[in-house]
Design a protein around this motif. Structure first.
Motif, PDB file in Angstrom:
ATOM      1  N   GLU A   1       0.834  -2.461  13.178  1.00 43.56           N
ATOM      2  CA  GLU A   1       1.627  -1.164  13.286  1.00 43.56           C
ATOM      3  C   GLU A   1       2.697  -1.350  12.055  1.00 43.56           C
ATOM      4  O   GLU A   1       3.304  -0.413  11.527  1.00 43.56           O
ATOM      5  N   ASN A   2       3.005  -2.608  11.641  1.00 46.40           N
ATOM      6  CA  ASN A   2       4.082  -2.982  10.782  1.00 46.40           C
ATOM      7  C   ASN A   2       3.603  -3.585   9.488  1.00 46.40           C
ATOM      8  O   ASN A   2       4.261  -4.170   8.627  1.00 46.40           O
ATOM      9  N   ARG A   3       2.357  -3.946   9.268  1.00 46.16           N
ATOM     10  CA  ARG A   3       1.790  -4.735   8.230  1.00 46.16           C
ATOM     11  C   ARG A   3       1.594  -3.816   6.993  1.00 46.16           C
ATOM     12  O   ARG A   3       1.576  -2.469   7.111  1.00 46.16           O
ATOM     13  N   THR A   4       1.568  -4.597   5.841  1.00 49.14           N
ATOM     14  CA  THR A   4       1.628  -4.049   4.603  1.00 49.14           C
ATOM     15  C   THR A   4       0.043  -4.070   4.106  1.00 49.14           C
ATOM     16  O   THR A   4      -0.640  -4.818   4.906  1.00 49.14           O
ATOM     17  N   LEU A   5      -0.155  -3.419   2.909  1.00 46.41           N
ATOM     18  CA  LEU A   5      -1.572  -3.309   2.427  1.00 46.41           C
ATOM     19  C   LEU A   5      -2.084  -4.933   1.976  1.00 46.41           C
ATOM     20  O   LEU A   5      -3.095  -5.187   2.432  1.00 46.41           O
ATOM     21  N   THR A   6      -1.155  -5.576   1.343  1.00 38.92           N
ATOM     22  CA  THR A   6      -1.492  -6.832   0.860  1.00 38.92           C
ATOM     23  C   THR A   6      -1.814  -8.028   1.986  1.00 38.92           C
ATOM     24  O   THR A   6      -2.765  -8.621   2.089  1.00 38.92           O
ATOM     25  N   VAL A   7      -1.023  -7.796   3.091  1.00 39.79           N
ATOM     26  CA  VAL A   7      -1.293  -8.725   4.287  1.00 39.79           C
ATOM     27  C   VAL A   7      -2.527  -8.396   5.097  1.00 39.79           C
ATOM     28  O   VAL A   7      -3.330  -9.009   5.219  1.00 39.79           O
TER      29      VAL A   7
END
Length: 272
Positions: A216-222
């Protein structure tokens, strides 16, 4: 006369060749993302064109959530930076106060320090505030920007003081002078810094990886890094390239739209 043209021809030819070298990875990524899977890696794939890679990756990875998080982080960070760097740049370019040179020196020193060096103290601060695994934890260390302050200060110093004096005579207060005089005349600087800020936070990997744990809190790169190592990638470069294309293409489009103003801003500010 011909001898004078030869250096120019050589120069432009060298620039074109160098540009092509830098573009090779991007070209390979785009072509691979839209071709059928193969175990043979080539710069120009020879398999048939397909959209299945994009469809497969989009359904296997929660890119909708990653995009929502990344866009929210990028927009909120730049919005707050817009306010902080504007006030800081105005103070450093127009006001006279004790310790002004020292403050500017401290900001300039921060400008040349890599952000990765500050990861540990930032993480300890976030942990003390109990903000781990939140989008606020990703954005909080970047609410101020030394680069943005420096760039905007250089632009503010080129604005004639007569404009602010005229606004003062008309009854404007300090905030109104900033809003109606300085901000409109530094539009290119805001666009340039916006491109830098957006691209940095869009591509930022290490800090979001450290402070987030949930989808729910991850970004695209991760999300891309985790997908590349997951079984859903099925060890196919076509799938990894398709995921990379989904992430990178918005930045490419934005840069091509604003590239002229981006270059003009840095030239006008004296940054080479």
């Amino acid at each position: 006369m011909n001898n004078r043209k030869i250096p120019g021809v050589v120069y432009y030819t060298g620039c074109i060749l160098l540009s092509f070298i830098f573009l090779v990875p991007f070209i390979w990524m785009v072509l691979t993302a839209f071709t059928k899977a193969t175990f043979v890696m080539k710069i120009f794939p020879h398999t048939d064109w397909t959209l299945e890679n994009i469809k497969y990756v989009w359904h296997q990875v929660p890119f909708a959530i990653y995009y929502r998080n990344t866009v929210a982080i990028v927009v909120c960070t730049y919005a707050i930076q817009f306010a902080t760097i504007t006030l800081a740049a105005y103070a450093l370019s127009t006001l006279n106060f004790a310790g002004k040179k020292i403050v500017f020196l401290i900001i300039f020193i921060q400008f040349i320090i890599p952000n990765d060096i500050l990861i540990m103290p930032n993480f300890m601060t976030i942990s003390d505030l109990r903000l781990n695994d939140t989008r606020l934890a990703i954005t909080l260390p970047f609410f101020g920007s030394a680069m943005g302050t420096f760039l905007l200060r250089q632009h503010f110093k080129t604005i004639p003081k007569a404009l602010s004096d005229a606004a003062t005579i008309d009854g404007c207060n300090t905030m109104q002078i900033i809003r109606y005089v300085y901000i409109p005349n530094a539009r290119t600087a805001y666009i340039s810094f916006g491109l830098v800020s957006v691209s940095y936070h869009w591509n930022n990997f290490l800090w979001p990886l450290i402070v987030t744990n949930s989808v729910e809190n991850r970004t695209l790169t991760v999300g891309l890094a985790l997908f590349a190592k997951s079984k859903e990638a099925v060890l196919q470069w076509t799938n990894v390239c398709a995921a990379t294309f989904i992430i990178s293409i918005p930045l490419v489009i934005v840069f091509f739209i604003f590239q002229k103003k981006f270059i003009e801003s840095f030239v006008a500010s004296g940054i080479k």
